[in-house]
Every structure is written in structure tokens, then in C-alpha cells.
Write a protein that holds these residues in place. Structure first.
Motif, short mmCIF file in Angstrom:
data_model
loop_
_atom_site.label_atom_id
_atom_site.label_comp_id
_atom_site.label_asym_id
_atom_site.label_seq_id
_atom_site.Cartn_x
_atom_site.Cartn_y
_atom_site.Cartn_z
N LYS A 1 -23.63 42.40 25.10
CA LYS A 1 -22.79 41.82 24.04
C LYS A 1 -22.82 40.33 24.29
O LYS A 1 -22.37 39.87 25.35
N ASP B 1 -25.00 42.24 19.34
CA ASP B 1 -25.36 43.35 20.22
C ASP B 1 -26.87 43.32 20.40
O ASP B 1 -27.62 43.37 19.42
N ASP C 1 -26.90 44.49 15.99
CA ASP C 1 -25.62 44.34 15.30
C ASP C 1 -25.10 42.92 15.50
O ASP C 1 -25.30 42.34 16.58
N SER D 1 -20.37 51.59 22.57
CA SER D 1 -20.32 50.25 23.13
C SER D 1 -18.90 49.71 23.13
O SER D 1 -18.50 48.94 23.98
N ASN E 1 -21.39 40.81 14.76
CA ASN E 1 -20.00 41.01 14.34
C ASN E 1 -19.25 39.68 14.26
O ASN E 1 -19.27 38.90 15.22
#
Ligand SMILES: O=P(O)(O)O[C@@H]1[C@@H](OP(=O)(O)O)[C@H](OP(=O)(O)O)[C@H](O)[C@H](OP(=O)(O)O)[C@H]1OP(=O)(O)O
Ligand SMILES: Nc1ncnc2c1ncn2[C@@H]1O[C@H](COP(=O)(O)OP(=O)(O)O)[C@@H](O)[C@H]1O
Ligand SMILES: [Mg+2]
Ligand SMILES: [Mg+2]
Length: 343
Positions: A213, A293, A308, A250, A310
């Protein structure tokens, strides 16, 4: 104003600061007021007491925005921090941004919206075509199944696109609901017809069960390791069929940072690669606070995939987020003042 989900209304808030205290002293000595419009859950995870105290010691005060009152009548704010869903809020914040160019809005609603679609969210990573001496960053091969497509046509679409099994099926739209995080693993293409479009079908990439992350807050980059889905062997693939819903691994899993892990899997991506990626994404996305990610393809040293992105994720889980955010907010206001002085 009506909003999707629970939100933190200003009425429930204890006043963090008197109105008369705001914006009266000269810069550097003066207080910085951050108006926030967050869900109750986000407020709890982000505005933790340690952070509030550290920020306050540097002159930063957080004030809840009351979404039931006109935004123009609240403040004045130096910064507006927001994460609420729904078109109505998007219009309010965009209108406010246009009318108050002096206020730093974190972040522009259109830029946030770009991340609400799992296809557009990764497009900038594709365009970036990042391949340097320290590694390569791409996205897994993927296919979008639009809303108008019949579920029964998915197997044909997958074969036509040449996607390799297994596949991860993700809802196309990410709107903050639990449903938008309901993901499935598909071991054969025929079972995909059980799923409901709109979807993104993405090739599953073996990555040794570990995910990076990457938190980006202004110029700062922090990497945290989380447990993820285990590798799927060819043997398993040949024996298993069906689509299986999997939990939010996750997010739910504890940090893998202190686990005894195979270094070839757990070694952080090279710093220079992350710096390039963060700089480009900040610029291309027009966002200042987000996370990415990223996985390393199993068996390689330097082949990475972004799966990903976010906006304003759970920063409360980022180690040392309190000083990172305090500095970030201070720098934003200082840079804005410097720009004004030199203009
Ligand atoms: O709830 P948290 O703290 O786990 O944060 C969620 C994030 O988890 P992470 O920080 O990456 O572990 C989460 O990240 P993932 O998509 O799980 O990778 C999302 O950012 C989620 O926001 P939304 O539901 O997509 O609007 C985030 O939810 P909100 O807190 O914004 O509701
Ligand atoms: N292409 C992929 N290959 C392997 N694992 C994946 C892939 N896509 C997603 N995953 C796994 O599924 C999890 C959730 O997927 P993600 O795209 O991050 O959705 P969300 O927005 O719900 O977090 C990831 O953290 C990872 O463990
Ligand atoms: Mg994710
Ligand atoms: Mg996500």
C-alpha cells in the motif's frame, strides 16, 4: 442536504474553535482553519486525538462542516477536507471551489470522480508507461463489461479479448458502498455469467500473497505491506471451477510489516520507482492524498502492477500519519501565501 450513508453533521460536533479566533493574526502566527466534511467513520479513523493535538500545537484547527447549511455561510476556511459520496455534494464542493479560489480544497471533485471508475482509475498508469532501470509498473490485462451487456455474453467477451484465467471480477464503479468492494475470483469463464455487469475483469497476477500500500500525501510517500490473496497454481486452476467471492483481504488483514517474510516477495519496490510513480500520478490525477495498491509479479524482482488507487483512504493506518499530515497542511498554506506574495 441528503447524503448516501451516515455522515458527520456539524450539529453533533463540539465547536473546535470560536469564529472570532479565525483569520485575524498575520501569517505564520495566524491559525489555520481546516473545514472537514467526512463520514462519522472517517472522522473517527482520521481525526484521532493525537493528530488533533499535534495539529493544534502548530496552529491548525479542525472545524466540522455542517452539510445541512450552505457552505458559503460557514468558515472562513483555509483548507476544506472532504470525502462524502453523491452527486449533490460534488456540485456543492465544485461550486464552492469556483467561488472561493483562495481556499485549498482537498481535492477537486472531478479528480476524485476519476477514481470512482476502476477503468479510468488505472488509465494514467497505462499512459505513464513507467519502465526505468529500477523496474517496470503496469496494470494487469483487463476487460470492461458494460452495463448494457447480458451476463450470458461474458464468456464470449473474455475469450475474444484473450484474457487468461483465473480472473478477478470487480464492480466497475467504486462509490464508497460495501457492494463496490465485493470482488470475485473466477476459475473458469463460463461461471462468469453468474456475475452482474458493469464489471472489470482483471487477470489474476500471482504475487506471493503480499501487497504494497503506497500512501501519497503531498510530497510524502510511505509504503506499508499487507497480506493479500495467495498464489494460484496451474494445478489448482485445472482442478477448480466456479466464481468465489473473497473478503476484503488487504483492508481487513493486519499489517504484514512485522511478519517473517521471504525477502524476494517482501522487499519494498525501489524508492526511485515509487518517487517517479507518485510524482506522475499526483500530477496526472490532480490529487494530493491517495494510496496505490501495488503487487510484485511472483518470481520477478522488478515487475510491478498497480491494481487499485483510492482517494483519501484510511490514513489513520499509515504509520506516523500525524506529523506527515500536519506538515502537509502547513506546507499547503505556506506555499499558497508565498505564491500570493510573489504574484
Ligand atoms: O475504511 P478504511 O480506513 O479501511 O479505508 C478504506 C480504504 O482502505 P485502506 O486504507 O486502503 O486500507 C479502502 O481502500 P481499498 O479499496 O480497500 O484498497 C478505500 O479507500 C475505502 O474507501 P471507498 O470505500 O473506496 O470510498 C476506504 O474507506 P473509507 O474510510 O474512506 O470509508
Ligand atoms: N489483478 C489482481 N491480481 C491479484 N490479486 C488481486 C488483483 N486485483 C485485486 N487483487 C486482490 O484483491 C484485493 C482487492 O482488490 P482491489 O482492486 O484493491 O479492490 P478494493 O478497491 O475493493 O480494495 C487486492 O487488495 C488484492 O489482494
Ligand atoms: Mg484495494
Ligand atoms: Mg479501492
Amino acid at each position: 442536504m441528503r447524503l448516501n450513508g451516515e455522515f458527520s453533521s456539524g450539529e453533533e460536533e463540539e465547536e473546535v474553535m470560536e469564529k472570532s479566533e479565525v483569520g485575524t493574526t498575520p501569517f505564520l502566527e495566524r491559525k489555520i482553519v481546516v473545514g472537514y466534511a467526512l463520514t462519522a467513520k472517517k472522522k473517527k479513523s482520521f481525526l484521532q486525538p493525537n493528530f488533533i493535538s499535534l495539529a493544534r500545537s502548530k496552529g491548525i484547527y479542525f472545524v466540522a462542516i455542517d452539510v445541512n447549511k450552505p457552505l458559503q455561510e460557514q468558515g472562513p476556511f483555509d483548507i476544506v477536507l472532504h470525502k462524502l459520496s453523491g452527486e449533490e455534494w460534488r456540485e456543492i464542493i465544485e461550486d464552492f471551489r469556483q467561488k472561493h479560489p483562495d481556499v485549498i480544497v482537498l481535492d477537486p471533485p472531478d479528480a476524485i470522480q476519476h477514481l470512482h471508475n476502476r477503468q479510468s482509475m488505472l488509465q494514467d498508469v497505462v499512459d505513464l508507461n513507467l519502465s526505468e532501470s529500477n523496474g517496470k509498473v503496469g496494470i494487469p490485462s483487463q476487460l470492461v463489461i458494460t452495463k448494457d451487456k447480458e451476463s450470458s455474453t461474458i464468456p464470449y467477451e473474455v475469450t475474444k479479448a484473450g484474457l487468461k484465467l483465473p480472473l478477478v471480477a470487480k464492480p466497475l464503479v467504486v462509490d464508497g458502498t460495501a457492494k463496490s468492494h465485493e470482488l470475485f475470483l473466477a476459475y473458469d469463464e463460463f461461471s462468469l455469467s453468474e456475475l452482474e455487469p458493469p464489471l472489470v475483469l482483471q487477470e489474476f497476477v500471482n504475487h506471493g500473497g503480499l501487497l504494497f500500500k503506497i500512501y501519497i500525501v503531498g510530497e510524502s510517500i510511505k509504503v506499508v505491506r499487507r497480506f493479500s490473496l495467495p498464489n494460484i497454481s496451474k494445478r489448482e486452476l485445472s482442478k477448480v471451477a466456479g466464481v468465489y467471492r473473497f473478503p476484503r483481504v488487504s483492508c481487513a488483514a493486519a499489517s504484514a510489516d512485522n511478519a517473517d517474510l521471504d525477502p524476494s516477495i517482501a522487499e519494498h519496490p525501489p524508492r526511485s520507482l515509487l518517487e517517479k510513480l507518485a510524482k506522475e500520478l499526483r500530477h496526472r490525477l490532480g490529487l494530493r492524498m491517495f494510496n496505490v495498491d501495488m503487487i510484485r509479479e511472483y518470481g520477478t524482482k522488478d515487475v510491478f502492477y498497480v491494481i487499485d488507487i483510492n482517494y483519501f483512504p484510511g490514513f489513520g493506518k499509515m504509520p506516523n500519519y500525524e506529523p506527515v499530515f500536519t506538515d502537509f497542511l502547513l506546507n499547503l498554506v505556506q506555499n499558497k501565501c508565498k505564491k500570493k506574495l510573489t504574484a
